[in-house]
Design a protein around this motif. Structure first.
Motif, short mmCIF file in Angstrom:
data_model
loop_
_atom_site.label_atom_id
_atom_site.label_comp_id
_atom_site.label_asym_id
_atom_site.label_seq_id
_atom_site.Cartn_x
_atom_site.Cartn_y
_atom_site.Cartn_z
N ALA A 75 0.84 -1.21 0.00
CA ALA A 75 0.00 0.00 0.00
C ALA A 75 0.87 1.26 0.00
O ALA A 75 0.56 2.25 -0.67
N ILE A 76 1.98 1.22 0.71
CA ILE A 76 2.89 2.37 0.77
C ILE A 76 3.65 2.50 -0.56
O ILE A 76 3.79 3.60 -1.10
N HIS A 77 4.10 1.37 -1.09
CA HIS A 77 4.80 1.41 -2.38
C HIS A 77 3.91 2.01 -3.47
O HIS A 77 4.39 2.68 -4.37
N SER A 78 2.60 1.76 -3.37
CA SER A 78 1.69 2.22 -4.41
C SER A 78 1.68 3.74 -4.51
O SER A 78 1.31 4.30 -5.54
N LEU A 79 2.06 4.43 -3.44
CA LEU A 79 2.13 5.89 -3.48
C LEU A 79 3.52 6.38 -3.90
O LEU A 79 3.81 7.58 -3.87
N GLY A 80 4.38 5.44 -4.23
CA GLY A 80 5.69 5.83 -4.73
C GLY A 80 6.78 5.87 -3.67
O GLY A 80 7.90 6.32 -3.94
N TYR A 81 6.45 5.41 -2.46
CA TYR A 81 7.44 5.44 -1.38
C TYR A 81 8.04 4.05 -1.22
O TYR A 81 7.47 3.18 -0.57
N VAL A 82 9.16 3.87 -1.86
CA VAL A 82 9.76 2.55 -1.92
C VAL A 82 10.99 2.52 -1.03
O VAL A 82 11.85 3.38 -1.11
N SER A 83 11.04 1.51 -0.21
CA SER A 83 12.18 1.38 0.70
C SER A 83 13.42 0.93 -0.05
O SER A 83 13.36 0.05 -0.89
N ARG A 84 14.52 1.55 0.26
CA ARG A 84 15.78 1.15 -0.37
C ARG A 84 16.41 -0.02 0.35
O ARG A 84 17.33 -0.64 -0.16
N GLN A 85 15.97 -0.28 1.57
CA GLN A 85 16.60 -1.36 2.34
C GLN A 85 15.83 -2.67 2.24
O GLN A 85 16.22 -3.65 2.83
N GLY A 86 14.69 -2.64 1.57
CA GLY A 86 13.95 -3.87 1.32
C GLY A 86 13.20 -4.44 2.51
O GLY A 86 12.78 -5.59 2.49
N GLU A 87 13.03 -3.64 3.56
CA GLU A 87 12.33 -4.18 4.72
C GLU A 87 10.82 -4.13 4.52
O GLU A 87 10.32 -3.40 3.66
N HIS A 88 10.10 -4.88 5.32
CA HIS A 88 8.64 -4.86 5.28
C HIS A 88 8.11 -3.78 6.20
O HIS A 88 8.72 -3.45 7.21
N MET A 89 6.96 -3.27 5.83
CA MET A 89 6.30 -2.25 6.64
C MET A 89 5.04 -2.84 7.25
O MET A 89 4.35 -3.63 6.62
N GLN A 90 4.76 -2.43 8.47
CA GLN A 90 3.47 -2.76 9.06
C GLN A 90 2.87 -1.46 9.59
O GLN A 90 3.57 -0.68 10.25
N ALA A 91 1.59 -1.25 9.29
CA ALA A 91 0.90 -0.07 9.82
C ALA A 91 0.13 -0.50 11.05
O ALA A 91 -0.49 -1.56 11.07
#
Lengths: 208, 98
Positions: A75-91
């Motif tokens: 969901a976060i990637h869909s707004l163009g905010y892509v992590s450079r470290q490849g970790e997972h996000m949890q809201a």
């Protein structure tokens, strides 16, 4: 005026960083222009406005909120905010009777793609050690006193998993645009050491 | 616990440089982010009292030495060369290694 020579001085730590750059460049491990570009990006483009956009969208759009709950990374990637470290996000979602606080007891893992670089206090030993043991005391230091019955859940970040707190949407913001809502989402509210701003605070700013 | 204050991510340019070097090396695949977090954590929990980016820099030096990218000696020799270069460079002129 000081009485040193008029020659340059370089501190030990500056010299160590220069040495790293020199050695890594000579050996072909780094491209100095790419290193400069990373600094530029983190200083100007990546910051808590990204996270505020995510939160405001979750407040305005139930489908997006559901996606963020289900798969925050996507969901976060869909707004163009892509992590450079490849970790997972949890809201994690604040609500009546439930507050979330994020810490990294190990070092300073932080959701860079949505919040930029961590503030100094996030990296400090007192915050890292006390957030788990005495979260209410830590929150009180930030001026945040929660109602007695509110549970505080502390999330310990790792290199693989980072958390974004979605604060409660303030009352009195019905019908606000996503952009206006994003203006209420301060950085600390997405770490859990503050609440989202009240609309009145912003009205006062406008009147000043 | 100090009161929260507004702050900049980097207080001095060398901190930004050390940060960006780490991100860049990771992006080039020279270490995983988990390896980096472990290296940084080891410094933070080493018992040595340093500012945060002091830990960061020591972790980076240690990790690239452990990876065989360079040696501690090469780094310290080069750092000394930079200090010598600074000492012989008049103020206001760019410092260069010969």
């Amino acid at each position: 005026m000081h009485d040193h020579s008029d020659h340059s001085h370089m501190s030990d730590i500056e010299a160590r960083v220069r040495a790293l750059e020199t050695v890594l460049t000579e050996k072909g491990y780094i491209d100095p222009a790419a290193v400069d570009a990373i600094i530029q990006t983190y200083e100007t483009e990546i910051g808590p406005r990204n996270g505020a956009h995510v939160v405001a969208k979750a407040w305005s759009d139930p489908d997006y909120r559901a996606w963020l709950e289900e798969d925050a990374t996507a969901a976060i990637h869909s707004l163009g905010y892509v992590s450079r470290q490849g970790e997972h996000m949890q809201a994690v979602f604040n609500g009546p009777g439930q507050h979330h606080l994020v810490v990294c007891t190990l070092c300073s893992c932080y959701p860079w793609s949505v919040l930029g670089l961590p503030p100094v206090w996030y990296k400090s030993p007192p915050f890292r050690s006390r957030a788990v043991i005495d979260p209410r005391g830590v929150l009180a230091d930030f001026g945040l006193v929660l109602p007695e019955g509110t549970a505080v859940t502390v999330h310990d970040s790792t290199a693989e998993m980072r958390y974004l707190v979605v604060p409660e949407r303030p009352e009195g913001t019905e019908g606000w645009s996503e952009e206006a809502l994003a203006g209420l989402v301060n950085r600390d509210s997405m770490i859990g050491t503050a609440l989202a701003d009240e609309p009145a605070e912003h009205a006062q700013e406008g009147a000043r | 616990m100090t009161a929260p204050t507004p702050d900049q991510p980097f207080e001095q340019p060398w901190q930004a440089q050390a940060f960006a070097l780490t991100v860049h090396l990771h992006e080039q695949g020279h270490f995983t982010w988990t390896e980096w977090a472990e290296a940084l954590s080891a410094q933070i929990h080493s018992g040595t009292d340093r500012p945060y980016f002091g830990h960061w820099l020591s972790a980076l030096e240690a990790l690239i030495a452990a990876k065989g990218i360079t040696s501690a000696t090469q780094l310290s020799d080069t750092a000394q060369a930079w200090k010598d270069a600074a000492a012989r460079t008049p103020h206001g002129q760019p410092i260069t290694l010969d």
